[in-house]
Write a protein that holds these residues in place. Structure first.
Motif, PDB file in Angstrom:
ATOM      1  N   LEU A  69       0.846  -1.189   0.000  1.00 56.48           N
ATOM      2  CA  LEU A  69       0.000   0.000   0.000  1.00 56.48           C
ATOM      3  C   LEU A  69       0.883   1.241   0.000  1.00 56.48           C
ATOM      4  CD1 LEU A  69      -2.935   1.198   0.355  1.00 56.48           C
ATOM      5  CD2 LEU A  69      -2.397   1.274   2.813  1.00 56.48           C
ATOM      6  N   TYR A  70       0.527   2.194  -0.875  1.00 54.98           N
ATOM      7  CA  TYR A  70       1.277   3.450  -0.956  1.00 54.98           C
ATOM      8  C   TYR A  70       0.321   4.630  -0.839  1.00 54.98           C
ATOM      9  CZ  TYR A  70       5.035   0.459  -2.595  1.00 54.98           C
ATOM     10  OH  TYR A  70       5.978  -0.522  -2.679  1.00 54.98           O
ATOM     11  N   ASN A  71       0.785   5.674  -0.163  1.00 58.29           N
ATOM     12  CA  ASN A  71       0.038   6.925  -0.081  1.00 58.29           C
ATOM     13  C   ASN A  71       0.704   7.913  -1.029  1.00 58.29           C
ATOM     14  OD1 ASN A  71      -1.135   9.386   0.518  1.00 58.29           O
ATOM     15  ND2 ASN A  71      -1.249   8.988   2.716  1.00 58.29           N
ATOM     16  N   LEU A  72       0.091   8.132  -2.202  1.00 58.07           N
ATOM     17  CA  LEU A  72       0.725   8.926  -3.241  1.00 58.07           C
ATOM     18  C   LEU A  72       0.752  10.413  -2.927  1.00 58.07           C
ATOM     19  CD1 LEU A  72      -0.704   7.090  -6.378  1.00 58.07           C
ATOM     20  CD2 LEU A  72       1.520   6.807  -5.311  1.00 58.07           C
ATOM     21  N   SER A  73       0.006  10.861  -1.932  1.00 59.93           N
ATOM     22  CA  SER A  73       0.020  12.292  -1.594  1.00 59.93           C
ATOM     23  C   SER A  73       1.369  12.717  -1.028  1.00 59.93           C
ATOM     24  CB  SER A  73      -1.091  12.625  -0.600  1.00 59.93           C
ATOM     25  OG  SER A  73      -0.861  11.971   0.641  1.00 59.93           O
ATOM     26  N   ASP A  74       2.056  11.815  -0.327  1.00 56.64           N
ATOM     27  CA  ASP A  74       3.369  12.167   0.223  1.00 56.64           C
ATOM     28  C   ASP A  74       4.465  11.192  -0.201  1.00 56.64           C
ATOM     29  OD1 ASP A  74       2.806   9.927   1.755  1.00 56.64           O
ATOM     30  OD2 ASP A  74       2.338  11.060   3.565  1.00 56.64           O
ATOM     31  N   ASP A  75       4.131  10.302  -1.162  1.00 62.56           N
ATOM     32  CA  ASP A  75       5.115   9.328  -1.641  1.00 62.56           C
ATOM     33  C   ASP A  75       4.849   9.044  -3.105  1.00 62.56           C
ATOM     34  OD1 ASP A  75       7.069   7.363  -1.816  1.00 62.56           O
ATOM     35  OD2 ASP A  75       5.821   5.806  -0.885  1.00 62.56           O
ATOM     36  N   ILE A  76       5.059  10.070  -3.945  1.00 60.99           N
ATOM     37  CA  ILE A  76       4.760   9.940  -5.364  1.00 60.99           C
ATOM     38  C   ILE A  76       5.627   8.886  -6.036  1.00 60.99           C
ATOM     39  CG2 ILE A  76       6.376  11.735  -6.134  1.00 60.99           C
ATOM     40  CD1 ILE A  76       4.258  12.618  -8.157  1.00 60.99           C
ATOM     41  N   GLY A  77       6.782   8.592  -5.453  1.00 60.32           N
ATOM     42  CA  GLY A  77       7.679   7.598  -6.033  1.00 60.32           C
ATOM     43  C   GLY A  77       7.403   6.181  -5.586  1.00 60.32           C
ATOM     44  N   GLU A  78       6.347   5.964  -4.803  1.00 58.33           N
ATOM     45  CA  GLU A  78       5.961   4.629  -4.352  1.00 58.33           C
ATOM     46  C   GLU A  78       7.153   3.873  -3.754  1.00 58.33           C
ATOM     47  OE1 GLU A  78       2.696   3.005  -7.275  1.00 58.33           O
ATOM     48  OE2 GLU A  78       4.049   4.284  -8.429  1.00 58.33           O
ATOM     49  N   THR A  79       7.718   4.481  -2.732  1.00 58.10           N
ATOM     50  CA  THR A  79       8.927   3.926  -2.113  1.00 58.10           C
ATOM     51  C   THR A  79       8.673   3.283  -0.758  1.00 58.10           C
ATOM     52  OG1 THR A  79       9.461   6.056  -1.058  1.00 58.10           O
ATOM     53  CG2 THR A  79      10.366   5.657  -3.266  1.00 58.10           C
ATOM     54  N   LYS A  80       7.573   3.670  -0.079  1.00 57.62           N
ATOM     55  CA  LYS A  80       7.340   3.207   1.285  1.00 57.62           C
ATOM     56  C   LYS A  80       6.009   2.474   1.387  1.00 57.62           C
ATOM     57  CE  LYS A  80       7.049   4.720   6.098  1.00 57.62           C
ATOM     58  NZ  LYS A  80       6.975   5.882   7.030  1.00 57.62           N
ATOM     59  N   ASP A  81       6.086   1.172   1.609  1.00 58.05           N
ATOM     60  CA  ASP A  81       4.887   0.353   1.798  1.00 58.05           C
ATOM     61  C   ASP A  81       4.319   0.618   3.193  1.00 58.05           C
ATOM     62  OD1 ASP A  81       2.949  -1.608   1.981  1.00 58.05           O
ATOM     63  OD2 ASP A  81       4.381  -3.275   2.116  1.00 58.05           O
ATOM     64  N   VAL A  82       3.063   1.104   3.240  1.00 56.73           N
ATOM     65  CA  VAL A  82       2.450   1.445   4.531  1.00 56.73           C
ATOM     66  C   VAL A  82       1.236   0.558   4.816  1.00 56.73           C
ATOM     67  CG1 VAL A  82       3.293   3.821   4.561  1.00 56.73           C
ATOM     68  CG2 VAL A  82       1.112   3.306   3.425  1.00 56.73           C
ATOM     69  N   ALA A  83       1.204  -0.638   4.225  1.00 54.83           N
ATOM     70  CA  ALA A  83       0.063  -1.540   4.425  1.00 54.83           C
ATOM     71  C   ALA A  83      -0.094  -1.923   5.885  1.00 54.83           C
ATOM     72  CB  ALA A  83       0.219  -2.780   3.555  1.00 54.83           C
ATOM     73  N   ALA A  84       1.012  -2.220   6.573  1.00 52.44           N
ATOM     74  CA  ALA A  84       0.940  -2.670   7.964  1.00 52.44           C
ATOM     75  C   ALA A  84       0.352  -1.607   8.877  1.00 52.44           C
ATOM     76  CB  ALA A  84       2.327  -3.076   8.450  1.00 52.44           C
ATOM     77  N   GLU A  85       0.586  -0.335   8.560  1.00 51.26           N
ATOM     78  CA  GLU A  85       0.096   0.762   9.407  1.00 51.26           C
ATOM     79  C   GLU A  85      -1.344   1.156   9.091  1.00 51.26           C
ATOM     80  OE1 GLU A  85       4.556   1.577   8.640  1.00 51.26           O
ATOM     81  OE2 GLU A  85       2.822   0.741   7.580  1.00 51.26           O
ATOM     82  N   ASN A  86      -1.900   0.646   7.996  1.00 49.86           N
ATOM     83  CA  ASN A  86      -3.227   1.071   7.560  1.00 49.86           C
ATOM     84  C   ASN A  86      -4.103  -0.126   7.178  1.00 49.86           C
ATOM     85  OD1 ASN A  86      -2.958   4.243   7.222  1.00 49.86           O
ATOM     86  ND2 ASN A  86      -1.075   3.341   6.395  1.00 49.86           N
ATOM     87  N   PRO A  87      -4.376  -1.012   8.124  1.00 49.58           N
ATOM     88  CA  PRO A  87      -5.153  -2.214   7.792  1.00 49.58           C
ATOM     89  C   PRO A  87      -6.575  -1.914   7.313  1.00 49.58           C
ATOM     90  CG  PRO A  87      -4.908  -1.984  10.173  1.00 49.58           C
ATOM     91  CD  PRO A  87      -3.977  -0.985   9.548  1.00 49.58           C
ATOM     92  N   GLU A  88      -7.179  -0.837   7.815  1.00 50.02           N
ATOM     93  CA  GLU A  88      -8.541  -0.513   7.399  1.00 50.02           C
ATOM     94  C   GLU A  88      -8.579  -0.053   5.938  1.00 50.02           C
ATOM     95  OE1 GLU A  88     -11.511  -0.967   8.858  1.00 50.02           O
ATOM     96  OE2 GLU A  88     -10.308  -2.134  10.276  1.00 50.02           O
ATOM     97  N   ILE A  89      -7.570   0.723   5.554  1.00 49.91           N
ATOM     98  CA  ILE A  89      -7.493   1.161   4.154  1.00 49.91           C
ATOM     99  C   ILE A  89      -7.313  -0.045   3.241  1.00 49.91           C
ATOM    100  CG2 ILE A  89      -6.186   2.518   2.489  1.00 49.91           C
ATOM    101  CD1 ILE A  89      -7.793   4.225   4.397  1.00 49.91           C
ATOM    102  N   VAL A  90      -6.437  -0.960   3.659  1.00 53.42           N
ATOM    103  CA  VAL A  90      -6.218  -2.180   2.870  1.00 53.42           C
ATOM    104  C   VAL A  90      -7.531  -2.948   2.715  1.00 53.42           C
ATOM    105  CG1 VAL A  90      -5.080  -4.429   2.849  1.00 53.42           C
ATOM    106  CG2 VAL A  90      -3.791  -2.382   3.497  1.00 53.42           C
ATOM    107  N   LYS A  91      -8.273  -3.050   3.785  1.00 48.67           N
ATOM    108  CA  LYS A  91      -9.547  -3.771   3.750  1.00 48.67           C
ATOM    109  C   LYS A  91     -10.539  -3.107   2.798  1.00 48.67           C
ATOM    110  CE  LYS A  91     -13.141  -5.518   6.879  1.00 48.67           C
ATOM    111  NZ  LYS A  91     -13.603  -5.555   8.295  1.00 48.67           N
ATOM    112  N   GLN A  92     -10.599  -1.794   2.847  1.00 49.33           N
ATOM    113  CA  GLN A  92     -11.515  -1.062   1.970  1.00 49.33           C
ATOM    114  C   GLN A  92     -11.156  -1.262   0.498  1.00 49.33           C
ATOM    115  OE1 GLN A  92     -11.559   3.063   3.236  1.00 49.33           O
ATOM    116  NE2 GLN A  92     -11.894   2.474   5.371  1.00 49.33           N
ATOM    117  N   LEU A  93      -9.868  -1.187   0.185  1.00 48.22           N
ATOM    118  CA  LEU A  93      -9.449  -1.348  -1.201  1.00 48.22           C
ATOM    119  C   LEU A  93      -9.594  -2.792  -1.674  1.00 48.22           C
ATOM    120  CD1 LEU A  93      -8.485   1.543  -0.709  1.00 48.22           C
ATOM    121  CD2 LEU A  93      -6.449   1.028  -2.053  1.00 48.22           C
TER     122      LEU A  93
END
Length: 518
Positions: free
Chosen positions: A460-484
Motif C-alpha cells: 500500500l502506498y500513499n501517493l500524496s506524500d510518496d509519489i515515487g511509491e517507495t514506502k509500503d504502509v500496508a501494515a500501518e493502515n489495515p482498514e485502508i487495505v480492507k476497503q481497497l
C-alpha cells in the motif's frame, strides 16, 4: 406632441420585422393615452414574449454550436517529457503555451501501461480488459476491436461530425478492425507499432512483415524505410492541418496519434541535432512542432474558441532503451508496469473561454473518462452497453468543489490480471511479478537493455506524500487495505482477474477475424 408618438429606436426593428407601420403604433399609443390600458398590457405582454423568444432562440443557437475535438496522443512519452512537467535537455514551447492557455492534470493515467490496451481505453471509455484487448496487437492479429463497441468517432458521428485519424491505430489491422470500419472518415498511418518491422533489433528474421502505411483501407506503401519513418511526424501534421482547413465549417473530431517517440527513433532533418538531449530530445521537439502546426491551423481558421484540444501519451517510457527512452521524472518504473511511471501521463486540456488558463487539476483522472466527457459536450448518446469512464467536465473547467466521480480506478495488465487499485491518494498492489531496470545496464542507441523480474507484494502506498511509491504502509493502515480489497472484489466479479482465477460476468469478447469465404 407628435414626436412622442413616434416609435423609438428600440421598437423600430420589431415593427419592421412584423410589418407594423408607424400609424398603427401611434394608434396603439393614443389608445393607451385614452385609457385602453388592457390593450397596452396585451401589447406589452406580446412584446415581452417576442423579445424573450428571440433571446432564447439566440441563446439556444449559441449553445447548439458543436465544439470541434482534437486529441493528440504520443507513443511511450514519459511523464516528465514536456516542459511544464519537468523536461530536461529539450524544449516544448507549443505544449507549454497550450498548458498556459489551458489546464494541466498532474495525476492523469492511461488505462493500461501498454499500446493497444491504452488506446482502447481512450477510444471506447472502457477498461480494455473488459472488451478483450490486452497488450500490444501484432501484424495480422486475429483479434481487434469488436463491431459491437462504440468508438469516439462513432459517438460523435451521431451529431454529424467529420472524423479522421492520422498516425498509429493499433486496434487490429485486418480489414474489419480498421479505423474506417469504426467511425473514422479518413485514416493515414501505420496500423501498429513502428518497431514491428523486419529491422527490429531483437526479433528473429521473418518475425515481422514489411511495415505498411495505410490510406483509409489500402496499404499504399508497403516496406516503410528509415527515410519514411523520418517523415511520419511531418506527414501526420500536414494531414491534420489539411483536415482542419477542409472541415472548418462543420464540427470535426481529429485524432492525431504519432508513432514517436516509440523506438526506433526517427526525426526529420529540420530537427536533427537540435536538442541537448540527443536524438530523443530531437524527436520530442518535432512532436511539439507538430502540435504547434495544429494550434496555428485552428487559430488561422477562426476555430480557437470553439475547439477542445487534448494532449497526452499512451503509456510511460520504455526504460530498457536507455538514451532512446523518455523520463518518468519522480515516478517509479515505466512502460509495462503498474507503478505510476508506467501509466501516469502528461495531460493538457485547452479551450479558450471554456477552460481556465494557467490552472492545474492535481487529483486523479483516467483516459477512459474522455469518452463520456465528450458525449456530454456534444450531446451524443452513450452506447447501451456498459462503459467504465465517467464525465469529468467539471475537472476540466475547474468548477468550484469539483471532485473526481469515481470510487476508484482499477489497474489491470498482462492477460486480465488485476494488479492494483487506486482510490484517492491510496494505491494497493496485489502480489504479482513485473519488471525493472534498476541495477541493470541500460540500452543504448536503439539496442535495449535487459529487464530483471521484480516481485511485488501486497503493498500500500500513499501517493500524496510518496509519489515515487517507495514506502509500503500496508501494515500501518489495515482498514485502508480492507476497503481497497473490497473494491477489488467488485472488479473481479465484474471483469475477472487472472491472478485469482476469476471470470467476470461483465466481460465482453473482442472482435475476431473472420477469414473471407473461399
Amino acid at each position: 406632441m407628435a414626436s412622442k408618438l413616434t416609435p423609438g429606436i428600440y421598437f423600430k426593428p420589431y415593427l419592421r420585422q412584423h410589418q407594423i407601420g408607424e400609424e398603427t403604433f401611434s394608434h396603439w399609443r393614443l389608445c393607451y393615452l385614452a385609457g385602453y390600458r388592457c390593450m397596452m398590457r396585451s401589447l406589452r405582454l406580446a412584446l415581452l414574449v417576442a423579445f424573450a423568444a428571440a433571446l432564447v432562440g439566440t441563446s439556444a443557437g449559441a449553445e447548439t454550436k458543436l465544439p470541434n475535438i482534437v486529441i493528440f496522443m504520443t507513443d511511450d512519452q514519459g511523464y516528465a517529457d514536456v516542459g511544464v512537467f519537468g523536461a530536461k535537455g529539450f524544449t516544448t514551447p507549443n505544449l507549454d503555451r497550450m498548458a498556459h492557455e489551458g489546464r494541466i492534470f498532474t495525476d492523469f493515467h492511461s488505462s493500461q501501461p501498454v499500446c493497444s490496451a491504452s488506446r482502447t481505453g481512450l477510444l471506447t471509455g472502457c477498461y480494455p480488459n473488459r472488451i478483450g484487448i490486452n497488450g500490444a496487437l501484432g501484424p495480422n492479429s486475429k483479434i481487434g476491436i469488436s463491431d459491437q463497441e462504440m468508438t469516439l468517432a462513432q459517438l460523435v458521428k451521431q451529431k454529424g461530425y467529420a472524423t479522421a485519424i492520422y498516425g498509429k491505430w493499433h486496434l487490429g489491422d485486418r480489414p474489419q478492425f480498421l479505423p474506417t470500419r469504426h467511425g473514422f472518415d479518413e485514416y493515414f498511418g501505420i496500423p501498429y507499432s513502428n518497431d514491428m518491422w523486419p529491422n527490429h533489433p531483437e526479433a528473429k528474421q521473418g518475425t515481422y512483415p514489411p511495415l505498411p502505411i495505410y490510406e483509409n483501407e489500402t496499404p499504399t506503401h508497403v516496406g516503410v524505410t528509415h527515410a519514411d519513418q523520418e517523415q511520419l511526424t511531418t506527414w501526420y501534421a500536414e494531414h491534420a492541418v489539411s483536415f482542419i482547413e477542409r472541415h472548418k465549417d462543420q464540427p470535426f473530431f481529429l485524432y492525431v496519434a504519432t508513432n514517436s517517440p516509440h523506438v526506433p527513433l526517427h526525426v526529420s532533418d529540420k530537427f536533427r541535432g537540435k536538442s541537448a538531449r540527443g536524438l530523443y530530445g530531437d524527436v520530442i521537439e518535432e512532436i511539439d512542432w507538430a502540435m504547434g502546426q495544429i494550434l496555428e491551423a485552428l487559430k488561422k481558421n477562426g476555430l480557437d474558441d470553439n475547439t477542445l484540444v487534448l494532449f497526452t501519451s499512451d503509456n510511460g517510457p520504455w526504460l530498457s532503451y536507455g538514451n532512446h527512452a523518455g523520463s518518468a521524472g519522480p515516478l517509479r518504473e515505466g512502460k509495462g508496469t503498474n507503478f505510476d511511471g508506467g501509466h501516469r501521463e502528461p495531460f493538457i486540456v485547452r479551450w479558450p473561454g471554456k477552460i481556465p488558463a494557467d490552472t492545474v487539476w492535481p487529483g486523479p483522472a483516467m483516459a477512459i473518462d474522455i469518452f463520456p466527457t465528450i458525449a456530454r459536450l456534444t450531446g451524443a448518446k452513450l452506447p447501451d452497453h456498459k462503459i467504465d469512464g465517467l464525465d469529468i467536465w467539471p475537472l476540466f473547467t475547474g468548477e468550484p468543489g469539483a471532485k473526481n466521480p469515481h470510487e476508484c480506478y482499477y489497474l489491470y495488465y498482462d492477460v486480465n490480471a488485476l494488479q492494483a487499485v487506486r482510490a484517492g491518494d491510496w494505491k494497493l498492489f496485489f502480489p504479482h511479478t513485473t519488471r525493472t531496470m534498476n541495477g541493470q545496464t541500460p540500452g543504448h542507441d536503439g539496442i535495449p537493455g535487459k529487464y530483471k523480474p521484480l516481485h511485488v507484494g501486497h503493498e500500500l502506498y500513499n501517493l500524496s506524500d510518496d509519489i515515487g511509491e517507495t514506502k509500503d504502509v500496508a501494515a500501518e493502515n489495515p482498514e485502508i487495505v480492507k476497503q481497497l480489497e473490497a473494491l477489488a472484489e467488485k472488479a473481479r466479479a465484474d471483469m475477472g482477474d487472472a491472478l485469482t482465477h476469476r471470470v467476470g460476468s461483465g466481460s465482453r469478447e473482442p472482435g475476431r477475424w473472420t477469414p473471407p469465404a473461399q
